[in-house]
Structure formats: C-alpha cells, structure tokens
Design a protein around this motif. Structure first.
Motif, PDB file in Angstrom:
ATOM      1  N   UNK A   1       0.645  -1.210   0.108  1.00 48.39           N
ATOM      2  CA  UNK A   1      -0.183  -0.166  -0.003  1.00 48.39           C
ATOM      3  C   UNK A   1       1.320   1.733   0.194  1.00 48.39           C
ATOM      4  N   UNK A   2       2.100   1.316   0.699  1.00 47.60           N
ATOM      5  CA  UNK A   2       3.384   2.573   1.089  1.00 47.60           C
ATOM      6  C   UNK A   2       3.012   2.805  -0.284  1.00 47.60           C
TER       7      UNK A   2
ATOM      8  N   UNK B   1       5.501  10.478  -6.110  1.00 50.73           N
ATOM      9  CA  UNK B   1       7.352  10.693  -6.750  1.00 50.73           C
ATOM     10  C   UNK B   1       7.439  10.647  -9.078  1.00 50.73           C
ATOM     11  N   UNK B   2       6.333  10.082  -9.032  1.00 50.30           N
ATOM     12  CA  UNK B   2       5.962  10.874 -11.069  1.00 50.30           C
ATOM     13  C   UNK B   2       5.626  11.240 -11.017  1.00 50.30           C
ATOM     14  N   UNK B   3       4.665  12.310  -9.953  1.00 47.01           N
ATOM     15  CA  UNK B   3       4.217  13.369  -9.933  1.00 47.01           C
ATOM     16  C   UNK B   3       2.770  12.666 -10.649  1.00 47.01           C
ATOM     17  N   UNK B   4       2.078  11.668 -10.629  1.00 47.48           N
ATOM     18  CA  UNK B   4       1.027  11.694 -11.637  1.00 47.48           C
ATOM     19  C   UNK B   4      -0.076  11.866 -11.002  1.00 47.48           C
ATOM     20  N   UNK B   5      -0.070  11.933  -9.718  1.00 48.06           N
ATOM     21  CA  UNK B   5      -1.167  12.117  -8.264  1.00 48.06           C
ATOM     22  C   UNK B   5      -1.873  13.006  -8.427  1.00 48.06           C
TER      23      UNK B   5
ATOM     24  N   UNK C   1       5.412   9.786   3.662  1.00 45.56           N
ATOM     25  CA  UNK C   1       7.001   9.745   3.542  1.00 45.56           C
ATOM     26  C   UNK C   1       7.976  10.343   2.596  1.00 45.56           C
ATOM     27  N   UNK C   2       8.658  11.061   2.403  1.00 44.58           N
ATOM     28  CA  UNK C   2       9.233  11.767   1.212  1.00 44.58           C
ATOM     29  C   UNK C   2      10.700  11.330   1.109  1.00 44.58           C
ATOM     30  N   UNK C   3      10.421  10.289   1.010  1.00 43.47           N
ATOM     31  CA  UNK C   3      12.091   9.439   0.228  1.00 43.47           C
ATOM     32  C   UNK C   3      11.553   7.775   0.422  1.00 43.47           C
TER      33      UNK C   3
ATOM     34  N   UNK D   1      -8.554  15.282   3.652  1.00 41.03           N
ATOM     35  CA  UNK D   1      -9.285  16.645   4.162  1.00 41.03           C
ATOM     36  C   UNK D   1      -8.184  18.190   4.196  1.00 41.03           C
ATOM     37  N   UNK D   2      -6.793  18.236   4.324  1.00 41.84           N
ATOM     38  CA  UNK D   2      -6.191  19.100   4.631  1.00 41.84           C
ATOM     39  C   UNK D   2      -4.911  18.941   3.117  1.00 41.84           C
ATOM     40  N   UNK D   3      -5.315  17.799   2.787  1.00 48.17           N
ATOM     41  CA  UNK D   3      -4.230  17.658   1.580  1.00 48.17           C
ATOM     42  C   UNK D   3      -2.783  18.142   2.086  1.00 48.17           C
ATOM     43  N   UNK D   4      -2.624  16.968   2.867  1.00 46.33           N
ATOM     44  CA  UNK D   4      -1.113  16.626   4.002  1.00 46.33           C
ATOM     45  C   UNK D   4      -0.234  15.952   2.157  1.00 46.33           C
ATOM     46  N   UNK D   5       0.485  16.700   1.709  1.00 45.61           N
ATOM     47  CA  UNK D   5       1.612  15.811   1.139  1.00 45.61           C
ATOM     48  C   UNK D   5       0.735  14.933  -0.393  1.00 45.61           C
ATOM     49  N   UNK D   6      -0.317  15.741  -0.469  1.00 50.71           N
ATOM     50  CA  UNK D   6      -0.292  15.449  -1.950  1.00 50.71           C
ATOM     51  C   UNK D   6      -0.749  16.529  -2.884  1.00 50.71           C
ATOM     52  N   UNK D   7      -1.224  18.200  -1.915  1.00 51.13           N
ATOM     53  CA  UNK D   7      -0.824  18.909  -2.670  1.00 51.13           C
ATOM     54  C   UNK D   7       0.082  20.233  -2.702  1.00 51.13           C
TER      55      UNK D   7
END
Length: 253
Positions: free
Chosen positions: A76-77, A85-89, A161-163, A246-252
């Motif tokens: 899942x991770x 990582x690729x930006x397709x999110x 995760x940021x790496x 809700x906050x967009x944490x590390x998604x936006x």
C-alpha cells in the motif's frame, strides 16, 4: 461511486504485482518457508507442545501474520508513493474521483495482494507441518480484517514518506520487531509476569493471538479483545486518511 475509476486504479496496481511476481509473492513465500524448515521441521520436533498444539503448527499463524503485516504495509505504501514520486498523483486528484474511491482502489489492491500471499504461505506451511483450522470462517474474516487494516496503515505511510528509505523504516524497523516480540514463536503466558504485562502493550500480540485462536481455539488474549483492538486501529487509520485528504497533507504540496 465511480466504479470505472476504482477498477482502473485496482487493475493497474494488480498488474504491477504480476509484473514483479518474484518480488511480490515468491520472495516472502520462500523466506517464510525457511522459517518453517528451521523452526517447524528441524527445531519444532524437539520442542514441547504449547497449549496442546505441536510447536511446528503453533508458529504457523504467527509467521503468516508476520508476512501479512509487512507486505500489506509495503504494497500500500509503494502504491500511493509511486504516483507522488512521479507526479501523476495530480492527475488522479484532478479527475472526477473522490478520496474514498482513491483509497478503495489502492487499498483494495494491496489487501488483495496480501490475501494471495497468505494463501500461498498457508499452502506452503502444509508441506512442512500438519495443522488444522478449528474456526475457518473466523480465520478468513480475521485475515481480511488484518490485511485491510494494515493496508490502510501502509497507505498513510506512503503519503507520509518523503523518500524511498522511509517506505521501509516502519515495516522493517517497527512492525517486524513487534511481530517477533508479539508471540510469533512463543506464547506470552510463558513469560514472567512483568514481561507478560509489558507484552500486552504490543498491539501485534492481539493480532497474533486472535489469528491463532481461529486456528486452534487457544489464545493468549480473549478473542473479543483482539477484535476490539483491530477495529480500533482500523478506525484510527480511517480517521488519519480522512484528515490527509481534508487538509491535502503531502498530496497537494
């Protein structure tokens, strides 16, 4: 519900599993087989029964749980981290797909992978040690619940995760030690009173105990407590995912 979007995410993740079959299924199955050979066949024949269960059969639920927890989190991770990582999110977030549908696609695929691996390990274990399943329906339900819960947990880790190295920190440095200390190879009733009390603070104890009860009807902790702890962790993971979207944490960002 956008069924087509959920299906697209799910099928994409499942296709990745088939492309990396050796890494996704074969490697953990072989690793678990080595545990069965060493602890089940070689050492188990010289060990006393635990709770009326032969030692080789006693460790089967614990070893299955070890693989399920680590693989559910890892699958899942990696599944959600790769698009980040690729930006397709951003393509997924801008599409007419709700957060629930995104989670359903990624977590559903990770859960399916874990269940496939669990069945492979169960069949492999049968080759080395004889065992029986006293409560097959409870075993199946507990298996699905555990795989789903820790796939949600892995989804959270994939967003946090940021790496690449952080993807392996929790499964390898936290979950695996907790599983080894959570009654995989022994019953916590064998521990001195002080250490048994300490072991009860390990959440994996409740998972292994409940899963072992579904096999042999014996448990270190009451099955009701095991289910309650699992559902509590499931609810916590859902709450964290809700806050993330809700906050967009590390998604936006």
């Amino acid at each position: 519900m956008n069924i087509y979007a959920v299906k697209a995410i799910y099928m994409f993740e499942m296709a990745r599993m088939w492309r990396t079959l050796m890494q996704s299924i074969a490697t953990p199955a072989i690793s678990t087989s080595l545990y069965f050979i060493v602890f089940g066949a070689a050492i188990g024949s010289r060990m006393e029964e635990i709770g009326g269960v032969p030692y080789g059969a006693f460790i089967v639920p614990g070893l299955m749980m070890l693989s399920i927890l680590t693989e559910s989190i890892s699958n899942a991770a990696f599944g959600i981290y790769m698009p980040r990582f690729s930006g397709t999110i951003y393509e997924v977030l801008s599409a007419p797909v709700s957060p629930g549908e995104i989670v359903l696609g990624y977590v559903g695929a990770a859960t399916t992978k874990s269940l496939i691996l669990a069945l492979v390990i169960l069949a492999t274990a049968r080759l080395f040690v004889p065992f029986e399943i006293v409560h097959p329906l409870a075993m199946a339900g507990f298996l699905v619940l555990t795989a789903l819960t820790f796939s949600l947990f892995g989804f959270v880790i994939g967003i946090w995760a940021d790496g690449w190295e952080k993807l392996q920190i929790v499964p390898m440095m936290i979950i695996m030690p907790l599983t080894f200390l959570g009654g995989t190879f022994y019953s916590i009733d064998m521990l001195p009173p002080f250490w048994r009390t300490v072991a009860l603070f390990n959440p994996v104890v409740y998972l292994v105990s409940g899963f072992r009860w579904s096999f042999y009807g014996v448990a270190d902790v009451h099955i009701g407590v095991s289910l309650a702890m699992t559902f509590a962790f499931l609810g916590l993971c859902l709450a964290v995912i809700y806050v993330i979207f809700r906050t967009g944490y590390r998604l936006k960002t």
